[in-house]
Design an enzyme around this catalytic site. Structure first.
Site, PDB file in Angstrom:
ATOM      1  N   ARG A 379       0.824  -1.215   0.000  1.00 16.96           N
ATOM      2  CA  ARG A 379       0.000   0.000   0.000  1.00 16.96           C
ATOM      3  C   ARG A 379       0.858   1.265   0.000  1.00 16.96           C
ATOM      4  O   ARG A 379       0.429   2.311  -0.452  1.00 16.96           O
ATOM      5  CB  ARG A 379      -0.897  -0.011   1.238  1.00 16.96           C
ATOM      6  CG  ARG A 379      -2.270   0.586   0.989  1.00 16.96           C
ATOM      7  CD  ARG A 379      -3.036   0.700   2.283  1.00 16.96           C
ATOM      8  NE  ARG A 379      -4.265  -0.053   2.227  1.00 16.96           N
ATOM      9  CZ  ARG A 379      -4.794  -0.691   3.270  1.00 16.96           C
ATOM     10  NH1 ARG A 379      -4.165  -0.678   4.421  1.00 16.96           N
ATOM     11  NH2 ARG A 379      -5.915  -1.338   3.163  1.00 16.96           N
ATOM     12  N   SER A 382       2.613   0.968  -4.455  1.00 13.32           N
ATOM     13  CA  SER A 382       1.992   0.948  -5.782  1.00 13.32           C
ATOM     14  C   SER A 382       1.183   2.194  -6.099  1.00 13.32           C
ATOM     15  O   SER A 382       1.545   2.984  -6.985  1.00 13.32           O
ATOM     16  CB  SER A 382       1.136  -0.306  -5.938  1.00 13.32           C
ATOM     17  OG  SER A 382       0.193  -0.396  -4.880  1.00 13.32           O
ATOM     18  N   VAL A 501      -9.116   1.746  -5.098  1.00 16.33           N
ATOM     19  CA  VAL A 501      -8.595   0.398  -4.909  1.00 16.33           C
ATOM     20  C   VAL A 501      -7.592   0.319  -3.764  1.00 16.33           C
ATOM     21  O   VAL A 501      -7.124   1.334  -3.257  1.00 16.33           O
ATOM     22  CB  VAL A 501      -7.972  -0.143  -6.220  1.00 16.33           C
ATOM     23  CG1 VAL A 501      -9.000  -0.169  -7.326  1.00 16.33           C
ATOM     24  CG2 VAL A 501      -6.774   0.696  -6.646  1.00 16.33           C
ATOM     25  N   GLU A 502      -7.281  -0.911  -3.357  1.00 19.54           N
ATOM     26  CA  GLU A 502      -6.380  -1.207  -2.227  1.00 19.54           C
ATOM     27  C   GLU A 502      -6.817  -0.493  -0.947  1.00 19.54           C
ATOM     28  O   GLU A 502      -6.011   0.070  -0.222  1.00 19.54           O
ATOM     29  CB  GLU A 502      -4.922  -0.858  -2.574  1.00 19.54           C
ATOM     30  CG  GLU A 502      -4.284  -1.886  -3.484  1.00 19.54           C
ATOM     31  CD  GLU A 502      -2.771  -1.752  -3.550  1.00 19.54           C
ATOM     32  OE1 GLU A 502      -2.171  -1.243  -2.593  1.00 19.54           O
ATOM     33  OE2 GLU A 502      -2.189  -2.175  -4.556  1.00 19.54           O
ATOM     34  N   GLY A 503      -8.122  -0.534  -0.704  1.00 20.22           N
ATOM     35  CA  GLY A 503      -8.684   0.132   0.471  1.00 20.22           C
ATOM     36  C   GLY A 503      -9.262   1.471   0.076  1.00 20.22           C
ATOM     37  O   GLY A 503      -8.529   2.429  -0.123  1.00 20.22           O
TER      38      GLY A 503
END
Length: 806
Positions: A379, A382, A501-503
């Protein structure tokens, strides 16, 4: 009067001891000595002295006799603590213990150790990593036509895939023993930043195999057999991986997935094999349409007790080759006109042996912990890197555009509204670059922090969104007319992807940053929780009294530093001393407010997400301020001081407002009034940065400067196989600056009616004839005008061309 003097002296000693965070033994000795002085030198009556000694004995003796303190005080507090503790699911407990604690932990102490921050070594790219950036990464950027990928080809073309595989882009994090690059987190981030500065779609393709996915999970948890087989294939690009977590019923709450597996026995090649029957339905999976290997998260059940006594075994992760019967991939989603491969995957009655579980059968049920620990690192890298890449492109182009584009006989960067937006672009870009590098180099120091990664992901992507919004506003029509020469619109369209995305960012801010940080990063809370659960009174007692001392100290420090606006706080003696002191002031205030909120609201704080979000904002601004101070001091270029001043003033204002809004919404209004008096004894000090400061930092990105150079570092600015729309913008900027005196001379001559003409070309010829310009100066003006128009012009299409790009 003498009695009043002694009372004030006692209070002063108490304030000093609390401010310096003295331990209980020091308090005891200090007050023992004070009572002796009172007994010998004061005129207090004998009865009064006896009362003082009795009070001393009642307070300090029980507190210093540990068995007595534990039995009659700590034990009762432990019981109250147990009743008010928020309930935690198994997945929450695993999330809380995932990863490590970095600099953000200093904020919860209330006294950040700035010396520790300054002593953090600078992490640099190795020679091999620098050569990879200058070679294969630069070459990759030259192969990219972002316009064609997203509006003509609608896919990433084969030459790019071939280049990625040939040069090992899918093995950046894989050790050399398996054929990978074994690059640092810093190199990983710099590579994605540079690629994403050209194309988010290609940046995603580079990012996913090196972020949360099979390679990272295998490295951390895989069996030797799995590593030896898969890692070389992943490094060479023979396997294209994806990781399937999100499903239609489980997005932010990933632990609620319905995808499941059942332990069973099946005949495989004539042998009875113990394995799992899997059924899943996943969506939003990047690389799924082209993947050859799926990492899958699912809930595992064992109704026949083939593995033990438990029926529900928990979330588990497995590697599944796409050719396995029952696996479905290939269909695509279309995320905001960005043509990176993303789509759903399903599995119907897919049988896999237990050996397909990442880490083998011993890792059954460990999937959630695996994901949380790996996500803590990914996190930070990226999405922050991709957002930073787009922001670097925006600041590089917009700073130049504001100097090149002219209206009303001056460049638009002289207009106050444009300067306001440019100041935000400059400040925010410097800020997110500092935060990104601070977080990724923390990973290289061995700290994979879930909290700092959440702070980084949320704020870098949010500020990235604001940067591109301001850039679009400054560009006006140039920004909204899409085409091969538009270098902003695609980033503007794609920005919500990184937010989502990713949370998702709303969840990250309101639940994760403080919700996880309050327990994971606090010096004592997690120890107290564990002690309560294990009924360890000794450990609980030690943590409790240190915790109480810290609360008293932070309350005192918050009030005292509130009176002095941070003056008196320990800080490095350099150009940034006043900023260090003010962040110290707010660190004490934040730590105090956080403890009071947890003590008074207990488990309810978990459900009061807006209050939790504001506490998370306080923690974030303190963390980001620290990152900016560190980023500046790495080079200590005084030309950057104006930018650092702007950012710190902005962050201090936001800190102040977050605290104000928190107190404004605290349910207990009497408590809120008291806390406001402690935190803001003289009211609120800070405002947003003044216009003069904003004008100064706007100027720094409209001309060649160390600030402009630093925030656009590693940006791809050359032409490759395809034209790069920002390749010539720096030359156009420099030429525009060179001819500004000539344009001024030309306009003055026009106002005096010394020259004639309706076009610039006609005016230049007239000025040459009137000896106002030399022929060489005329040529110089025409060359600059040609470059200016090349930057400011927009694309147009025939109807057939327009249909093909729509």
């Amino acid at each position: 009067m003498q009695a009043l003097g002694w009372i004030l002296f006692f209070l002063l000693v108490a304030v000093l001891l609390a401010y310096k965070r003295a331990v209980l033994s020091v308090w005891t000795i200090a007050y023992f000595v004070l009572l002796l002085l009172v007994s010998v030198f004061s005129h207090v009556s004998l009865a009064g002295i006896i009362v003082l000694w009795v009070l001393f004995a009642i307070i300090f003796i029980p507190l210093n006799i540990l068995p007595l303190r534990r039995q009659f005080l700590s034990k009762h507090i432990m019981g109250i603590y147990q009743k008010s503790m928020p309930s935690m699911s198994a997945t929450e407990k695993e999330a809380l213990t995932a990863g490590g604690v970095g600099w953000e932990g200093e904020m919860f102490t209330g006294i950040p150790d700035w010396k520790k921050l300054q002593e953090l070594p600078e992490i640099k790219l190795t020679q091999e990593e620098q050569e990879f950036l200058a070679g294969p990464v630069e070459e990759l950027c030259g192969l990219i036509s972002n316009w064609d990928i997203n509006h003509t080809w609608h896919e990433i073309p084969a030459p790019i895939w071939d280049h990625l595989k040939k040069h090992g882009f899918f093995g950046l994090i894989i050790p050399k023993q398996y054929g990978g690059k074994q690059f640092s987190a810093l190199a990983h981030s710099q590579i994605i930043t540079k690629v994403a500065g050209v194309s988010i779609a290609v940046g995603c393709v580079v990012s996913v195999p090196n972020s949360l996915g099979p390679a990272e999970l295998l490295l951390e948890y895989g069996t030797e057999q799995q590593k030896n087989y898969y890692l070389p294939r992943l490094a060479r690009g023979e396997e294209i991986p994806c990781f399937a977590l999100t499903s239609p019923v489980a997005g932010s709450d990933a632990s609620s997935i319905e995808d499941h597996g059942v332990v069973c026995k099946r005949m495989v090649d004539g042998k009875e094999t113990l394995g799992i029957i899997l059924n899943w339905n996943k969506r939003y999976i990047t690389l799924s349409p082209i993947a050859t290997l799926i990492g899958l998260a699912f809930k595992l059940y064992d109704p026949d007790h083939l593995l033990g006594n438990k029926e529900s075994l928990g979330i588990t992760c497995a590697l599944i080759p796409v050719e396995t019967p029952g696996v479905v991939t290939g269909r695509r989603h279309f995320p905001l006109c960005s043509h990176f491969p993303n789509g759903p995957t399903q599995g119907k009655d897919v049988f896999i042996p237990l050996e397909f579980i990442i880490g083998g059968p011993s890792m059954v049920g460990a999937g959630w912990r695996m994901l949380m620990e790996c996500l803590a690192a990914g996190r930070s890298i990226s999405l922050p890197s991709m957002s930073t890449g787009g922001s670097k492109r925006a600041i590089y182009a917009t700073g130049a555009y504001a100097r090149i584009r002219r209206q009303f006989n001056t460049y638009i960067g002289t207009f106050g509204g444009v300067q306001e937006a440019l100041a935000r672009i400059a400040g925010y870009t410097y800020l997110i670059e500092a935060v990104r590098l601070f977080s990724v180099t923390s990973i290289d120091r061995g700290i994979k922090s879930a909290v700092s990664s959440a702070i980084t992901k949320y704020h870098v992507t949010e500020y990235g969104r604001r940067i591109v919004d301001d850039a679009m506003d400054i560009h006006g029509g140039k920004g909204i007319c899409m085409g091969p020469h538009n270098y902003l619109a695609q980033s503007f369209i794609e920005t919500p992807i990184s937010i989502t995305v990713e949370g998702a960012n709303i969840l990250t801010r309101s639940m994760i940053i403080f919700g996880q940080g309050a327990i994971r990063c606090h010096p004592y809370i997690l120890t107290e929780l564990n002690a309560v659960q294990s009924q360890d009174l000794v450990t609980f007692d030690k943590a409790l009294f240190k915790h109480m001392g810290m609360i008293i100290s932070n309350k005192t420090r918050a009030f005292c530093l509130g009176l002095t606006n941070g003056r008196g706080a320990g800080a490095p003696n350099n150009d940034l001393k006043h900023h260090y002191q003010r962040f110290s002031r707010f660190a004490s205030a934040f730590a105090y407010l956080a403890d009071v909120a947890m003590l008074t609201l207990g488990g309810k704080l978990k459900r009061k997400e807006r209050l939790s979000a504001r506490l998370g904002d306080m923690l974030s601004y303190l963390y980001m301020g620290s990152a900016v101070l560190k980023y500046y001091e790495i080079r200590s270029n005084r030309e950057e001081l104006t930018t650092v001043d702007w950012i710190c003033q902005y962050l201090l204002f936001r800190l102040q407002e977050a605290m104000h809004e928190f107190l404004l919404n605290l349910p207990n209004r009497w408590l809120a009034v008291y806390l406001r008096f402690i935190v803001f004894p003289l009211g609120r000090w800070y405002d947003l940065p003044v216009d003069r400061l904003g004008k100064n930092i706007a100027a720094l990105i409209m001309e060649p400067s160390s600030v402009r150079e630093r925030v656009s570092e590693h940006l791809y600015t050359r032409n490759g196989k395809y034209p790069n729309p920002i390749a010539d913008i720096q030359v156009a900027l420099e030429k525009s600056i060179e001819v500004e005196p000539l344009l001024s001379r030309l306009h003055q001559a026009q106002r005096k009616n010394q020259i004639q003409g309706m076009t610039l070309d006609e005016k230049i010829k007239s000025a040459i004839a009137a000896n106002i310009l030399t022929p060489a100066e005329g040529e110089q003006l025409l060359e600059a005008e040609k470059l200016r128009l090349a930057v400011t012009n927009v694309d147009d299409f025939s109807l057939d061309e327009f249909r093909r790009t729509d």
